[in-house]
Scaffold this motif. Sequence first.
Motif, short mmCIF file in Angstrom:
data_model
loop_
_atom_site.label_atom_id
_atom_site.label_comp_id
_atom_site.label_asym_id
_atom_site.label_seq_id
_atom_site.Cartn_x
_atom_site.Cartn_y
_atom_site.Cartn_z
N LEU A 84 0.90 -1.10 -0.09
CA LEU A 84 -0.12 0.27 -0.13
C LEU A 84 0.93 1.13 -0.06
CD1 LEU A 84 -2.73 1.53 0.33
CD2 LEU A 84 -2.66 1.15 2.90
N ASP A 85 1.91 1.27 0.76
CA ASP A 85 2.88 2.46 0.84
C ASP A 85 3.64 2.75 -0.28
OD1 ASP A 85 1.95 2.77 3.39
OD2 ASP A 85 3.66 1.76 4.34
N ARG A 86 3.67 1.70 -1.42
CA ARG A 86 4.73 2.09 -2.57
C ARG A 86 3.90 2.23 -3.84
NH1 ARG A 86 6.88 -3.11 -1.22
NH2 ARG A 86 6.02 -4.98 -2.73
N TRP A 87 2.75 2.69 -3.64
CA TRP A 87 1.80 2.49 -4.88
C TRP A 87 2.17 3.58 -5.83
CZ3 TRP A 87 -1.06 6.61 -6.52
CH2 TRP A 87 -1.45 7.81 -5.44
N SER A 88 2.74 4.60 -5.44
CA SER A 88 3.08 5.86 -6.35
C SER A 88 4.01 5.40 -7.41
CB SER A 88 3.30 7.09 -5.52
OG SER A 88 4.62 6.66 -4.72
N LEU A 89 4.88 4.68 -7.14
CA LEU A 89 6.12 4.28 -7.97
C LEU A 89 5.23 3.44 -9.20
CD1 LEU A 89 8.84 3.91 -9.30
CD2 LEU A 89 9.08 1.80 -7.44
N GLN A 90 4.42 2.39 -8.75
CA GLN A 90 3.70 1.91 -9.72
C GLN A 90 3.02 2.72 -10.57
OE1 GLN A 90 1.48 -1.16 -7.63
NE2 GLN A 90 3.27 -1.89 -6.38
N LYS A 91 2.28 3.71 -10.35
CA LYS A 91 1.49 4.65 -11.02
C LYS A 91 2.19 5.29 -12.00
CE LYS A 91 -0.84 9.07 -10.93
NZ LYS A 91 -0.97 10.21 -9.97
N ALA A 92 3.44 5.50 -11.63
CA ALA A 92 4.22 6.29 -13.01
C ALA A 92 4.51 5.22 -13.83
CB ALA A 92 5.49 6.70 -12.27
N VAL A 93 4.78 4.27 -13.71
CA VAL A 93 5.13 2.94 -14.66
C VAL A 93 3.92 2.81 -15.58
CG1 VAL A 93 5.61 0.38 -14.73
CG2 VAL A 93 6.80 1.59 -12.86
N ILE A 94 2.61 2.39 -14.83
CA ILE A 94 1.42 2.28 -15.58
C ILE A 94 1.10 3.44 -16.47
CG2 ILE A 94 -0.87 1.84 -15.33
CD1 ILE A 94 -0.40 0.61 -12.65
#
Length: 278
Positions: A84-94
């Motif tokens: 839950l705490d590292r979702w922002s990195l995944q957003k940039a990738v997607i």
Amino acid sequence: MVMLWIWLAIGLLSAYQAALSDYFLKNEDIYQLDAYTWESRAFREMRLGEVFLAGCEGGLDLDCLTTLMIGQSYDLTHLTKEELDRWSLQKAVILARKPIEYRKLKNAYKMVFADIGCFPVPASIGEGAAPVTYEDSFLEARTYGGEHLHEGCDILGDGAPRGTYPVLSMTGGTVEEVGWSEKDGWRIGVRAPSGAYFYYAHLYGYGEEWEVGDLVVPGSHLGYMGDSGYGVQEGTVGNLEIRLHVGIFISTDHYESLSIDPYWVLRYSERSLREVDR
């Protein structure tokens, strides 16, 4: 010293690229995300999970929800706090790979969650308190009027008689449907501002003389939980347990009215649980 900073920057960039590569290798759903993901069974089930709900005390972040759903195969029931705490990195990738599909999916989640202001049955306090319960029964088999699937969630009373539990509008919006239905009894449907349709059935009377076109706000008194319906004759009661049937529907590219599982939406709405003294 300058060279040290350069090598440090190169190292960080390499680590970032490796993390992105690892993320793509472990998450095939990024590649499967398309313009019609919001019509899938997985999307419709809205599996938020306990960890995600615990992080929603200050409100639901649509980017967080959209990103995590994609990365977790649209099921957050096993989500960890670390994920839950590292979702922002995944957003940039997607966003870098599928920006149009991402924004379309995010808008679909917005349709469902953006307007929710309260749980549809206020908490009972004081003497004679009558709690309610509900379980996930989405798409279970039903037989009245012929075999069909249950496109909603039933909130059940605790033995209190019909008319005990007030029913509140979960959202603001416009009344689009009101009156009698053979299967659903007395019911009312509200179109929320972001587009979702919230449907309340098996009522025992209405809170006001609602008409199509009337405006409601979150918490508007729509009626009372009852057992109306399952009968040809208008006003039939007694053929089912006291309940409130909640249905949620959205319009998509291929479906004018596509049902959404209300269970986890209801769980989310409990953060805005109102009270009534009985």
